[in-house]
Motif scaffolding. Structure first.
Motif, PDB file in Angstrom:
ATOM      1  N   ASP A 142      37.178   4.122  -2.118  1.00 14.16           N
ATOM      2  CA  ASP A 142      36.652   5.245  -2.887  1.00 14.16           C
ATOM      3  C   ASP A 142      35.811   6.108  -1.954  1.00 14.16           C
ATOM      4  O   ASP A 142      34.953   5.582  -1.226  1.00 14.16           O
ATOM      5  CB  ASP A 142      35.787   4.745  -4.038  1.00 14.16           C
ATOM      6  CG  ASP A 142      36.609   4.050  -5.117  1.00 14.16           C
ATOM      7  OD1 ASP A 142      37.700   4.541  -5.421  1.00 14.16           O
ATOM      8  OD2 ASP A 142      36.151   3.016  -5.644  1.00 14.16           O
ATOM      9  N   GLU A 163      27.679   5.803 -14.292  1.00 14.12           N
ATOM     10  CA  GLU A 163      29.018   6.328 -14.039  1.00 14.12           C
ATOM     11  C   GLU A 163      28.952   7.681 -13.333  1.00 14.12           C
ATOM     12  O   GLU A 163      29.750   7.971 -12.440  1.00 14.12           O
ATOM     13  CB  GLU A 163      29.791   6.448 -15.356  1.00 14.12           C
ATOM     14  CG  GLU A 163      30.184   5.099 -15.955  1.00 14.12           C
ATOM     15  CD  GLU A 163      30.892   5.238 -17.290  1.00 14.12           C
ATOM     16  OE1 GLU A 163      30.902   6.383 -17.838  1.00 14.12           O
ATOM     17  OE2 GLU A 163      31.427   4.233 -17.788  1.00 14.12           O
ATOM     18  N   ARG A 164      28.006   8.531 -13.729  1.00 15.87           N
ATOM     19  CA  ARG A 164      27.809   9.818 -13.067  1.00 15.87           C
ATOM     20  C   ARG A 164      27.457   9.614 -11.598  1.00 15.87           C
ATOM     21  O   ARG A 164      27.972  10.309 -10.720  1.00 15.87           O
ATOM     22  CB  ARG A 164      26.697  10.617 -13.754  1.00 15.87           C
ATOM     23  CG  ARG A 164      27.095  11.277 -15.061  1.00 15.87           C
ATOM     24  CD  ARG A 164      25.914  12.058 -15.654  1.00 15.87           C
ATOM     25  NE  ARG A 164      25.446  13.085 -14.742  1.00 15.87           N
ATOM     26  CZ  ARG A 164      25.952  14.313 -14.651  1.00 15.87           C
ATOM     27  NH1 ARG A 164      26.970  14.655 -15.427  1.00 15.87           N
ATOM     28  NH2 ARG A 164      25.468  15.197 -13.804  1.00 15.87           N
ATOM     29  N   LEU A 207      33.675  10.069  -1.390  1.00 12.39           N
ATOM     30  CA  LEU A 207      33.085  11.259  -2.000  1.00 12.39           C
ATOM     31  C   LEU A 207      33.315  12.430  -1.058  1.00 12.39           C
ATOM     32  O   LEU A 207      33.248  12.280   0.167  1.00 12.39           O
ATOM     33  CB  LEU A 207      31.592  11.033  -2.245  1.00 12.39           C
ATOM     34  CG  LEU A 207      31.275   9.937  -3.271  1.00 12.39           C
ATOM     35  CD1 LEU A 207      29.789   9.647  -3.307  1.00 12.39           C
ATOM     36  CD2 LEU A 207      31.768  10.334  -4.657  1.00 12.39           C
ATOM     37  N   LYS A 245      27.735  12.608  -9.099  1.00  9.38           N
ATOM     38  CA  LYS A 245      27.030  13.596  -9.909  1.00  9.38           C
ATOM     39  C   LYS A 245      25.533  13.293  -9.918  1.00  9.38           C
ATOM     40  O   LYS A 245      25.124  12.133  -9.847  1.00  9.38           O
ATOM     41  CB  LYS A 245      27.558  13.587 -11.347  1.00  9.38           C
ATOM     42  CG  LYS A 245      29.071  13.682 -11.463  1.00  9.38           C
ATOM     43  CD  LYS A 245      29.611  14.977 -10.885  1.00  9.38           C
ATOM     44  CE  LYS A 245      31.120  15.054 -11.075  1.00  9.38           C
ATOM     45  NZ  LYS A 245      31.696  16.287 -10.456  1.00  9.38           N
ATOM     46  N   PHE A 286      33.355  15.670  -5.229  1.00 15.24           N
ATOM     47  CA  PHE A 286      34.547  15.085  -5.822  1.00 15.24           C
ATOM     48  C   PHE A 286      34.693  13.633  -5.388  1.00 15.24           C
ATOM     49  O   PHE A 286      34.341  13.269  -4.254  1.00 15.24           O
ATOM     50  CB  PHE A 286      35.804  15.863  -5.399  1.00 15.24           C
ATOM     51  CG  PHE A 286      35.892  17.233  -5.997  1.00 15.24           C
ATOM     52  CD1 PHE A 286      36.584  17.439  -7.180  1.00 15.24           C
ATOM     53  CD2 PHE A 286      35.268  18.313  -5.395  1.00 15.24           C
ATOM     54  CE1 PHE A 286      36.660  18.709  -7.740  1.00 15.24           C
ATOM     55  CE2 PHE A 286      35.336  19.576  -5.945  1.00 15.24           C
ATOM     56  CZ  PHE A 286      36.040  19.780  -7.130  1.00 15.24           C
ATOM     57  N   SER A 287      35.197  12.811  -6.276  1.00 13.45           N
ATOM     58  CA  SER A 287      35.462  11.401  -5.988  1.00 13.45           C
ATOM     59  C   SER A 287      36.970  11.194  -5.923  1.00 13.45           C
ATOM     60  O   SER A 287      37.703  11.628  -6.809  1.00 13.45           O
ATOM     61  CB  SER A 287      34.850  10.517  -7.079  1.00 13.45           C
ATOM     62  OG  SER A 287      35.180   9.151  -6.858  1.00 13.45           O
ATOM     63  N   ARG A 288      37.427  10.547  -4.855  1.00  8.51           N
ATOM     64  CA  ARG A 288      38.854  10.286  -4.673  1.00  8.51           C
ATOM     65  C   ARG A 288      39.043   8.928  -4.000  1.00  8.51           C
ATOM     66  O   ARG A 288      38.119   8.355  -3.445  1.00  8.51           O
ATOM     67  CB  ARG A 288      39.501  11.366  -3.792  1.00  8.51           C
ATOM     68  CG  ARG A 288      39.593  12.740  -4.429  1.00  8.51           C
ATOM     69  CD  ARG A 288      40.623  12.779  -5.542  1.00  8.51           C
ATOM     70  NE  ARG A 288      40.848  14.127  -6.042  1.00  8.51           N
ATOM     71  CZ  ARG A 288      40.121  14.722  -6.974  1.00  8.51           C
ATOM     72  NH1 ARG A 288      39.067  14.083  -7.489  1.00  8.51           N
ATOM     73  NH2 ARG A 288      40.404  15.938  -7.399  1.00  8.51           N
ATOM     74  N   LYS A 289      40.276   8.432  -4.057  1.00 11.84           N
ATOM     75  CA  LYS A 289      40.655   7.250  -3.285  1.00 11.84           C
ATOM     76  C   LYS A 289      41.378   7.726  -2.038  1.00 11.84           C
ATOM     77  O   LYS A 289      42.159   8.676  -2.089  1.00 11.84           O
ATOM     78  CB  LYS A 289      41.550   6.316  -4.110  1.00 11.84           C
ATOM     79  CG  LYS A 289      40.822   5.639  -5.265  1.00 11.84           C
ATOM     80  CD  LYS A 289      41.696   4.595  -5.933  1.00 11.84           C
ATOM     81  CE  LYS A 289      40.958   3.923  -7.084  1.00 11.84           C
ATOM     82  NZ  LYS A 289      39.777   3.164  -6.618  1.00 11.84           N
ATOM     83  N   ALA A 308      28.211   7.096  -9.695  1.00 12.07           N
ATOM     84  CA  ALA A 308      29.371   6.606  -8.963  1.00 12.07           C
ATOM     85  C   ALA A 308      30.328   7.725  -8.597  1.00 12.07           C
ATOM     86  O   ALA A 308      31.044   7.656  -7.594  1.00 12.07           O
ATOM     87  CB  ALA A 308      30.103   5.542  -9.789  1.00 12.07           C
ATOM     88  N   LEU A 309      30.337   8.796  -9.402  1.00  9.71           N
ATOM     89  CA  LEU A 309      31.214   9.939  -9.154  1.00  9.71           C
ATOM     90  C   LEU A 309      30.533  11.008  -8.296  1.00  9.71           C
ATOM     91  O   LEU A 309      31.095  12.076  -8.054  1.00  9.71           O
ATOM     92  CB  LEU A 309      31.652  10.560 -10.487  1.00  9.71           C
ATOM     93  CG  LEU A 309      32.550   9.675 -11.361  1.00  9.71           C
ATOM     94  CD1 LEU A 309      32.787  10.343 -12.705  1.00  9.71           C
ATOM     95  CD2 LEU A 309      33.874   9.388 -10.666  1.00  9.71           C
ATOM     96  N   SER A 348      32.139   5.794  -0.527  1.00  8.97           N
ATOM     97  CA  SER A 348      31.124   5.566  -1.569  1.00  8.97           C
ATOM     98  C   SER A 348      30.269   4.359  -1.246  1.00  8.97           C
ATOM     99  O   SER A 348      29.055   4.358  -1.497  1.00  8.97           O
ATOM    100  CB  SER A 348      31.805   5.380  -2.933  1.00  8.97           C
ATOM    101  OG  SER A 348      32.554   6.524  -3.283  1.00  8.97           O
TER     102      SER A 348
END
Length: 261
Positions: free
Chosen positions: A122, A165-166, A124, A171, A109-112, A168-169, A139
């Motif tokens: 950011d 983008e994946r 992970l 994935k 999961f990605s969160r701030k 960065a998240l 991150s």
């Protein structure tokens, strides 16, 4: 926290290990593969710590260990005690109250998140299935997008916006190198924070799902059996709910949901 690139034998955290009931002699006698993983900044297999209770008794607690650098670049020993369940307080703080099942399956999961210096970064997030500890890495410390960009330049691979983008998240990203498929994705249990798997997305998923069962099918850990001797034994079994601990939410936690010594 950041995992160290290399640590010499001289950096063995003897003082911190002493708090876990492991004196210098016992620390030097730890199995070679266990010490190698610890000094490489990896999260170790489960081991049995011996914690004095203050009333003359000793409490046996299964834990994992990791050497990591704090924000001031100082080495710290982080412990991940085996918990009965993931802390609901932690899930609430991270906005993952309804995501426990997905965490259990190893999803990233990605969160701030607010840092100790007041900045917001950011991060992970991943859960270690054995200890029920939530692993958290900034991150920017993993640099997945940058690493993929370097790979694409070297291998002449075209990466699309969706793939970046994946990444960065957190994935996994599937690449074609020659006539082979390679999947690269975040895995916070690895010292560098990511993992490369030969194969497509299905292979990545298969390996992530089987990793726990294959690596620790019987919750094997190292136990001190007599003076200066360590043996691999089952130390977390069907009675693990009695041996595991449930931490008070008010206890001080590191960024990675472990306890600093």
């Amino acid at each position: 926290m950041q995992t160290p690139d290399t640590i010499s034998q001289n950096n063995m955290p003897y003082k911190e290990l002493e708090k876990l009931g492991i004196n210098r002699e016992l620390a030097d006698a730890l199995p070679k593969d266990f010490k190698n993983r610890l000094l490489a900044g990896e999260i170790t297999p489960v081991m049995q710590a011996r914690i004095p209770t203050g009333d003359g008794r000793v409490m046996l607690i299964p834990v994992k260990l990791q050497l990591a650098k704090d924000e001031f670049n100082n080495l710290q020993l982080v412990t991940y005690p085996v918990r009965r369940e993931v802390s609901q307080t932690t899930l609430n703080q991270l906005g993952l109250t309804n995501e426990q099942e997905r965490l259990n399956k190893g999803e990233i999961f990605s969160r701030k998140m607010a840092m100790q210096d007041g900045t917001v970064k950011d991060v992970l997030i991943q859960m270690d299935p054995e200890t029920k500890s939530v692993l958290i890495r900034k991150s920017e410390d993993i640099l997945m997008k940058e690493r993929l960009t370097e790979v694409s330049k070297i291998k002449d691979i075209s990466l699309g916006t969706e793939q970046m983008e994946r990444a960065a998240l957190g994935k996994p990203v599937e690449l074609t190198v020659g006539d082979q498929k390679v999947s690269v994705g975040v895995d916070l249990k690895e010292p560098q924070g990511f993992k490369v798997v030969k194969g497509d997305f299905n292979e990545w998923k298969r390996q992530q799902e089987m990793r726990y069962d294959v690596a620790h099918p019987e919750f094997v850990g190292i136990v001190q059996t007599d003076r200066n001797r360590w043996e691999y034994q089952k130390i977390v079994d069907k009675q693990s709910t009695e041996r595991a601990i449930k931490l008070d939410p008010s206890e001080k936690r590191s960024e990675s949901n472990g306890l600093k010594l």
